[in-house]
Design a protein around this motif. Sequence first.
Motif: not given
Length: 119
Positions: A36-42
């Motif tokens: 999944a794209n984890l950019d936001l949560s990072a």
Amino acid sequence: MDTISLNNIRVYAYHGCLPEETKIGSDYRIDLSVEANLDLSAESDVLSDTVDYVHLNKIVKDEMSQPSKLLEHVAKRILDRIFSELSPVQASKVKVAKLNPPLGGDVEDVSITLSRKRD
């Protein structure tokens, strides 16, 4: 894509084609990864912005508690639930291993691995 992995989830379950397998049960080990794209949560450090691995573990335990004849069947159910319940997941791989299978020999485990991508 980024990856979240849950490794060596251990459960006792009742899968198999032989009658004694569904009565006696056996130990299983499950390895699971999702992409999944984890950019936001990072950036945000907010649980609701990521794929919750507690939710993933619950899916595995729920589906492993429902007997199946084949490991492929239970693995598919795990993947189906992941894609149904966790929209950020774009791909997933699950490995289900039966420890000490009743094969009449010294075999540590038998396992299957299924991989799926979101359509």
